[in-house]
Design an enzyme around this catalytic site. Structure first.
Site, PDB file in Angstrom:
ATOM      1  N   HIS A   1       0.869  -1.067  -0.153  1.00 57.14           N
ATOM      2  CA  HIS A   1      -0.274   0.115  -0.126  1.00 57.14           C
ATOM      3  C   HIS A   1       0.797   1.062  -0.140  1.00 57.14           C
ATOM      4  CE1 HIS A   1      -3.549   2.216   1.038  1.00 57.14           C
ATOM      5  NE2 HIS A   1      -2.790   2.694   1.706  1.00 57.14           N
TER       6      HIS A   1
ATOM      7  N   ASP B   1      -8.663   0.594   2.140  1.00 60.29           N
ATOM      8  CA  ASP B   1      -7.906   1.922   3.548  1.00 60.29           C
ATOM      9  C   ASP B   1      -9.135   3.631   3.435  1.00 60.29           C
ATOM     10  OD1 ASP B   1      -6.492   2.582   5.497  1.00 60.29           O
ATOM     11  OD2 ASP B   1      -4.888   3.782   4.334  1.00 60.29           O
TER      12      ASP B   1
ATOM     13  N   ASP C   1       0.515   5.026   0.283  1.00 59.19           N
ATOM     14  CA  ASP C   1      -0.125   6.243   0.380  1.00 59.19           C
ATOM     15  C   ASP C   1       0.210   7.484  -1.093  1.00 59.19           C
ATOM     16  OD1 ASP C   1      -2.381   5.375   2.078  1.00 59.19           O
ATOM     17  OD2 ASP C   1      -0.736   5.628   3.363  1.00 59.19           O
TER      18      ASP C   1
ATOM     19  N   HIS D   1      -6.990   9.598  -0.625  1.00 57.32           N
ATOM     20  CA  HIS D   1      -7.929   8.579   0.484  1.00 57.32           C
ATOM     21  C   HIS D   1      -6.924   9.888   2.226  1.00 57.32           C
ATOM     22  CE1 HIS D   1      -5.689   5.074   0.312  1.00 57.32           C
ATOM     23  NE2 HIS D   1      -5.098   5.435   1.857  1.00 57.32           N
TER      24      HIS D   1
HETATM   25 ZN   LIG Z   1      -4.286   4.563   3.088  1.00 55.76          ZN
END
Ligand SMILES: [Zn+2]
Length: 1079
Positions: free
Chosen positions: A269, A381, A271, A585
Site C-alpha cells: 500500500h 484503506d 499512500d 484518501h
Molecule cells: Zn492508505
C-alpha cells in the site's frame, strides 16, 4: 534407560519462551540462530569504498544529473540530512577471495529509504534501513562469487525519510530536521542453510503458540521446534542440516482437501501522499516495485498486485525502463495492475462525477498500458464507502470489490466477510473484506489462523483473500515473507495457501458460494468522522473544481459542436487527473502533513487558472470574443449551466457596467446597488437551463424584461424590531434574528407556518472541545458532543436593505484562540432561502465549530445527499449502529422533512452533518494539530443556507436548489463584437417530463470523434421517463457506460429526429450516460 526426563509437556510456556529467544535478535544472539546467519562479513576500504554527493535543498535530482556531480569521500557512521534531502553514494566494491563460491550481498543501512542504481542508470531495488519489521538492506551482488571478482561500481540514492515520513507524527511537528546515520555498508556471505532453518523455525514456533493449545498439532510444533534447538550447535555448522531435517519432517504432514483455502497476494500500500509529499511517492513506487521485480525472478510462484493508475503513470514518466519491465511481468501474470481507479480515492467527499472520472481515467490507463481493464475495485484503506459505488463500479467494467477498513470500526463489528454489496440503485458487487483484517500481512501462521477464525461467512464460502507485504509508505513483501509462505502452502494445522490473481478468488466464490449474505446501502466507517471537516479549504477547492470543470466541459462541447472551437480534450484530461489526484484518501480527508496541502494548493491554483482560461476560450468561441475589463460593455448574458429553468438575483460588477452603477433604489425595482457600490444587483427571471440569455443595457431597467408580466414586483427588506431583534422578510418568509445571529423565528407566509421549534433557535453557533483518542486530524469522538458551549456576545447590524437583497451582518469573537467570525445573513426578493456567508479567521486548538438548527419538524429519518442520489439515516439513537452515525457525510445538502413540510440545510463546501431528533447540525471547522500542526489556521470563506419547502423531500426541489446554491447564475459581460444570435440563446439541452432527473455532465466523447456524452441521474429515488433533447448536432443516441462503451445490443434509443429527442427510462437513483453520434 531414558537419559532425560521429558519436561516440555509440563512447562510449555517455558519452552515457548526458549524458542522465541532462540530465533530472536537479542542478548543471546552470539549463541542462537542469529549467530550463524552470515559466514563472512567485511567492511571498509579496500573492499568497500564510499563517496557521496548531497543534492541541494530538497531537490530530488535524476540519476543522470546526480552522477555528473562531484562526489567526496564518505564513511559508515556519518549522518545525513536534514529531512527530505537526497544524498547520492557512489559505491565501489572489491569482493575478496575468501568469499569465493558463496552468495555475496551488500548490506547498506542508511536508517532511511534508499534506491540501488546500476552504474549505467538502471533502478535495481529499493532499500529500507533501520531495525523495524520493514528492514530490507541487502542487495545481492552475486549468487556465487568467483576467485577473481572484478571491481563493481554502483550507486545508492538515499532519501532522508523513512517509510512513514519523518518520525512520530503525533508527537512531533513534521517540518523539523531529522538526520539519518549510515550505519552499515558491509559485504557479507549469508549461510543459506542457516537462513532456511531460521525461516522454518519462524513458522513452526508461531504455530506452536498460535494454534489452539489443546490441539495435537500445536504440541507437534512445540516438540519439533524444541528438538531443533536441542540438535543445533552454533559452533558446528554441520548441525544445521540435521536440524533442517527435523523441520522437514514437521512440514511433511499436509492439510486436508477440506481445509480453508487462502488466496495470497503480495501488495504494498503506497499512500499517494500522507506523511510525505507527492514527489516522494514517485520514488516510493519505484523503490517498492523494483524490489518486487527482483523477488519475482527468485520466486516464480510470487504474485504481486499494485493499484493506482496515477502511480503507474508517474513511473512511466520518470522510470521508463522500470515501467517496461512491469509491463512484461504483467504479461506473465506475476505483476498484477489492479484497482480500476486513478488513485485510491476517498469515497465520502468526491462528487458522483468525480468518482466516475476516477474509474474512467484508471480503466483507460490500464487498458492502454496493460491491455485490459481491472475488474477488481481495490480500496483497502478508505474511510467509508458510498452507497453509489456498486453502480459506478458496474458501469466502469468492474464487478468485484475488496477492502478491509471496516475492521477498524470503533463501535460495531461489521458482520460480513464475503457478501453481495447492494448499492443505492440495486446494483451489486461481490465484496470481500480480508478476515486477516490487514493489507500488510507478514506471512505468519497467526494471520492465516485468523483468516479462518475471523471469517464471518465461512458457512457459505470456505476461502479468503490474504494481502501480504509492508505498506502505507510502500516497501512491500520481503524475501522472508515468501520463504515463510512456501513453508505454509500446505501444512497440517493451517489453511492451504496459494498465490493467485485476486480475480481467481472472486471467480471461485462466484462459481461455488451459495446463499451469500447481502448488505444494502453505504458501508459507513465508524471512525475518522473528522475527515468530513479537516483541511477545509482543500474541500472547498475540490467542490469548486468539480463545478468549474463541469462548466468548462459543457461550454467547450457547445462551442466545439458549433464548429467555433476545438474541444480541449487533452487539457481537460490533465485537469481531471489533478482533481482526482487530490481526492486521494489522505489528501482530501485532511489527514496529511502540511507540505502536502502546500502542493495541493498549487495544484488547485493550476486547475482554476487553466479552467478559467478554457472557459474564456469556449465563450470566445460561442460569442466571438467575450469582453475583458476595460472593453466597451454593451450588455450581459446571464448564463445558466444547470439543466432547468431558474430565476435569481445576479450581481453585475459596477466597474464593468458604469451605466448601471448610478442606479438607485427606486429607479426601478429590479435593480439594487450593493451597499459598497461595487455591484449592481439585477433580478434575472426564468433563464432556461443550459442557456445564456443576453440582457442589453438599454432594456435592463425595464421591469418587464426581467419579471414575468402581471406579477407584483417582488421585494425584500430588513428592519430592526422594538425588542432589538432583526427581521428579514419577503412575500414568502419572515425571518427573525437575534443579536447572536440566532434565527429565533422562520415564518413561512404562504403556508402560514412557524419553522423554528418553540423556545429553540437556528444558526446556534457551538464550540466543542475536540480531543479524540488518537487520530487527531481524523477523528471527532462521540464524547465531544457532551462538552460544548453555545456562542454568545455577537453584534448584528443591517447591511443591504432591499429591494432585491436584504442582509444582516453578524460579528462574533469565537474561542480562546481569538478567532473571529463575520457572517452575512441574507434573503433575496424571490426566494424563501436564507443564506449565511461566512468570513472566519480561525486560530483555535482542538476546537470544533458547528452550527445547529432546531426545527418544528418530526421525523425518524433525515435525508443526506450522496453521489448521484441521497441516503437516509436515522435521527434517533436506538441501537449502537444508529449511535455510531453521530457525524455523517452529506454533499450539498441534508434535509429534514415530515408530511407536508421540510427544511434543508445547504452548503458550498462542508460535509459533516448530524441530525438528532429535530436538530440538524453542520460542522464548520476543526483545529487538529497532527499530522499538520497548522491545519485550518487562518482565513476561511464558506457558505451555508436554509431552504424551507412545502411537501416532503421527494416532493421538493431541494436537489436543484442545492445545485443552484453551488452554481450561481453567471454574468458574462459582452463586448461590441459579441454575436447576439449565439449558440446558447436556445437551451442546448433540456430534460422534460421528469423533474426527478438531473442533467449533470456534458462532454465530448473520449474516442475523440464528433460524438458527445451527456450524463444524467435520478436524484430522488423513483422511476422516471425523461425526454432528453439536444440542440447540438446529432443523428442518434446510445446508452453507454462510464467508459463510454455501448450497453448491450439494445443500447440505441428511439430517436425523434425532428426535435432531436430521446425518451430515457430511469430506475431509482440510476445513472444514465447518453452518447450522441453525429451520423
Ligand atoms: Zn492508505
Amino acid at each position: 534407560m531414558q537419559k532425560h526426563m521429558s519436561y516440555l509437556q509440563k512447562h510449555p510456556s517455558i519452552t515457548r519462551s526458549r524458542l522465541s529467544n532462540f530465533i530472536g535478535n537479542n542478548q543471546w544472539n552470539d549463541v542462537n540462530i542469529q549467530s550463524v546467519l552470515y559466514d563472512q562479513r567485511i567492511s571498509g576500504e579496500p573492499h568497500v569504498m564510499l563517496e557521496v554527493w548531497s543534492a541541494p535543498g530538497q531537490e530530488r535530482p535524476t540519476f543522470g544529473h546526480a552522477v555528473k556531480q562531484e562526489f567526496s569521500p564518505a564513511k559508515v557512521g556519518q549522518v545525513f540530512g536534514p529531512s527530505w534531502t537526497t544524498h547520492w553514494f557512489r559505491v565501489t566494491v572489491n569482493i575478496p577471495k575468501e568469499f569465493a563460491g558463496k552468495k555475496v550481498q551488500f548490506l547498506f543501512d542508511t536508517n532511511s529509504e534508499a534506491m540501488v542504481w546500476s552504474a549505467d542508470g538502471e533502478p535495481i531495488m529499493g532499500l529500507t534501513g533501520g531495525n523495524g519489521g520493514e528492514r530490507h538492506v541487502d542487495y545481492t551482488l552475486t549468487a556465487q562469487a568467483s576467485e577473481h571478482e572484478k571491481q563493481r561500481v554502483f550507486y545508492m540514492e538515499m532519501a532522508c525519510n523513512d517509510l512513514f515520513g519523518n518520525g512520530d507524527y503525533h508527537e512531533h511537528p513534521q517540518d523539523r530536521a531529522i538526520y539519518y546515520q549510515l550505519s552499515s555498508a558491509d559485504l557479507v556471505a549469508p549461510n543459506e542453510g542457516a537462513w532456511a532453518l531460521y525461516h522454518d523455525l519462524e513458522v513452526i514456533v508461531e504455530m506452536a503458540s498460535r494454534l489452539s493449545q489443546d490441539s495435537p498439532r500445536s504440541w507437534q510444533a512445540l516438540t519439533a521446534a524444541n528438538a531443533i534447538v536441542n540438535v543445533f550447535d552454533h559452533a558446528d555448522l554441520s548441525s544445521i542440516e540435521p536440524a533442517r531435517e527435523l523441520a522437514r519432517q514437521f512440514f511433511k504432514a499436509q492439510g486436508s482437501e477440506a481445509n480453508h483455502q487462502v488466496y495470497a497476494i503480495g501488495n504494498c500500500h503506497i499512500d499517494t501522499a500522507w506523511l510525505w509529499p507527492y514527489a516522494e511517492t514517485k520514488r516510493k513506487a519505484a523503490r517498492s516495485w523494483s524490489t518486487q521485480l527482483q523477488l519475482m525472478e527468485s520466486y516464480p510462484e510470487y504474485r504481486f498486485a499494485a493499484s493506482q493508475a496515477q502511480q503507474f503513470e508517474w513511473l512511466k514518466e520518470n522510470y521508463s525502463s522500470l515501467f517496461a519491465k512491469i509491463q512484461d511481468k504483467a504479461k506473465t501474470g506475476q505483476f498484477i495492475p489492479i484497482g480500476s481507479t486513478w488513485v485510491e480515492m476517498d469515497c465520502n467527499l468526491p462528487s458522483g462525477e468525480s468518482l466516475a472520472r476516477q474509474f474512467l481515467l484508471g480503466q483507460q490507463f490500464y487498458k492502454e498500458h496493460f491491455g485490459e481493464i481491472s475488474d477488481v475495485f481495490w480500496l483497502p484503506d478508505t474511510f467509508g464507502y458510498s452507497s453509489q459505488l456498486p453502480q459506478i463500479v458496474r458501469l466502469s467494467g468492474a464487478k468485484y470489490f475488496f477492502t478491509q477498513k471496516l475492521s477498524w470500526n470503533n463501535i460495531n463489528k461489521f458482520p460480513n466477510t464475503t457478501f453481495r454489496w447492494i448499492g443505492l440503485d440495486g446494483s451489486h458487487v461481490l465484496t470481500h473484506m480480508a478476515p486477516s483484517e490487514t493489507y500488510g500481512a507478514q506471512c505468519r501462521p497467526g494471520e492465516l489462523i485468523d483468516s479462518v477464525k475471523k471469517h464471518k461467512d465461512i458457512a457459505y464460502t470456505n476461502e479468503s483473500l490474504y494481502l501480504f507485504g509492508n505498506g502505507d509508505g510502500g516497501g512491500g513483501p520481503l524475501r522472508a515473507m515468501l520463504e515463510r509462505l512456501r513453508r505454509m502452502e500446505n501444512v497440517d494445522g493451517l489453511p492451504r495457501v496459494k498465490q493467485a490473481h485476486p480475480r481467481e478468488f472472486y471467480e471461485h466464490v462466484e462459481r461455488t458460494a451459495t446463499d451469500l449474505v447481502a448488505w444494502k446501502g453505504e458501508l459507513y466507517f465508524e471512525l475518522h468522522r473528522g475527515t468530513y471537516t479537516s483541511q477545509s479549504n482543500n474541500k472547498l477547492w475540490n467542490r469548486q473544481s468539480e463545478f468549474i470543470l463541469r462548466e468548462v466541459e459543457l461550454l467547450s462541447t457547445v462551442a466545439h459542436m458549433h464548429g467555433k472551437h476545438q474541444y480541449p480534450a487533452n487539457e481537460l484530461t490533465r485537469l481531471w487527473k489533478l482533481v482526482c489526484l487530490n481526492q486521494f484518501h489522505d489528501v482530501i480527508p485532511g489527514s496529511s502533513i502540511n507540505v502536502v496541502y502546500r502542493d495541493s494548493d498549487k495544484i488547485y491554483e493550476d486547475v482554476f487558472a487553466s479552467a478559467k482560461k478554457l472557459r474564456q476560450d469556449a465563450l470566445a468561441g460561442i460569442y466571438g470574443g467575450a469582453s475583458e475589463a476595460g472593453d466597451a460593455v454593451v450588455g450581459f448574458a446571464v448564463l445558466n449551466t444547470t439543466g432547468w429553468m431558474r430565476s435569481s438575483v445576479v450581481a453585475v460588477p459596477a466597474a464593468l457596467a458604469p451605466q448601471f452603477a448610478g442606479a438607485k433604489a427606486g429607479d426601478a425595482v429590479h435593480t439594487q446597488v450593493s451597499k459598497d457600490g461595487a455591484e449592481v444587483l439585477v433580478l434575472a427571471s426564468n433563464i432556461p437551463g443550459c442557456s445564456a440569455q443576453v440582457i442589453q443595457a438599454p432594456s435592463l431597467l425595464q421591469a418587464e424584461q426581467v419579471a414575468a408580466p402581471g406579477l407584483v414586483p417582488a421585494q425584500v427588506r430588513a428592519s430592526q424590531s422594538g425588542d432589538g431583534s432583526f427581521v428579514l422578510e419577503n412575500r414568502q418568509v419572515r425571518v427573525t434574528v437575534d443579536r447572536n445571529g440566532r434565527v429565533t423565528s422562520y415564518y413561512d407566509r404562504l403556508e402560514e407556518r412557524e419553522l423554528v421549534a418553540a423556545g429553540q433557535a437556528g444558526n446556534v453557533l457551538e464550540l466543542y472541545d475536540d480531543v479524540p483518542l488518537y487520530w487527531d486530524a481524523w477523528d471527532v469522538e462521540i464524547y465531544a458532543l457532551e462538552k460544548y458551549r453555545a456562542l454568545e456576545g455577537g453584534e448584528v447590524a443591517i447591511g443591504e436593505e432591499g429591494p432585491l437583497v436584504a442582509s444582516l451582518y453578524l460579528s462574533m469573537d469565537i474561542g480562546p484562540g481569538g478567532s473571529k467570525l463575520r457572517q452575512k445573513i441574507s434573503l433575496s426578493a424571490e426566494s424563501p432561502r436564507l443564506d449565511f456567508e461566512n468570513d472566519l479567521d480561525w486560530h483555535e486548538s482542538r476546537k470544533w465549530l458547528r452550527t445547529s438548527f432546531t426545527w418544528d419538524i418530526y421525523s425518524d429519518q433525515a435525508t443526506y445527499e450522496t453521489q448521484y442520489g441521497v441516503v437516509q439515516r436515522p435521527t434517533h439513537r436506538n441501537t449502537t449502529w444508529d449511535m455510531a452515525k453521530f457525524e455523517v457525510c452529506g454533499h450539498k445538502f441534508a434535509d429534514l422533512s415530515e408530511f407536508g413540510y421540510g427544511v434543508a440545510l445547504l452548503n458550498n463546501s462542508k460535509y459533516g452533518y448530524a441530525t438528532v431528533g429535530n436538530t440538524m447540525s453542520l460542522s464548520l471547522m476543526r483545529a487538529p494539530k497532527a499530522p499538520d500542526e497548522h491545519c485550518d489556521m487562518g482565513r476561511h470563506r464558506f457558505q451555508y443556507a436554509i431552504y424551507p419547502h412545502a411537501g416532503t423531500f421527494s416532493e421538493s426541489n431541494v436537489v436543484q436548489e442545492a445545485y443552484q446554491f453551488n452554481v450561481p447564475l453567471q454574468v458574462i459581460p459582452l463586448g461590441l463584437t459579441a454575436c447576439s444570435a449565439d449558440s446558447l440563446a436556445q437551451p442546448c439541452f433540456s430534460v422534460s417530463g421528469a423533474r426527478n432527473v438531473v442533467l449533470d455532465c456534458v462532454k465530448m466523447a473520449e474516442d475523440g470523434s464528433d460524438s458527445y456524452v451527456v450524463r444524467l441521474y435520478e436524484a430522488y429515488g423513483g422511476h422516471a421517463r425523461a425526454l432528453v433533447t439536444t440542440k447540438l448536432p446529432a443523428a442518434r443516441a446510445h446508452k453507454v457506460d462510464i467508459l463510454e462503451e455501448r450497453m448491450g445490443e439494445d443500447s440505441e434509443l428511439a430517436w425523434v429526429a425532428r426535435s432531436r429527442t430521446v425518451e430515457v427510462a430511469f430506475k431509482p437513483f440510476e445513472v444514465v450516460t447518453l452518447k450522441y453520434f453525429a451520423r
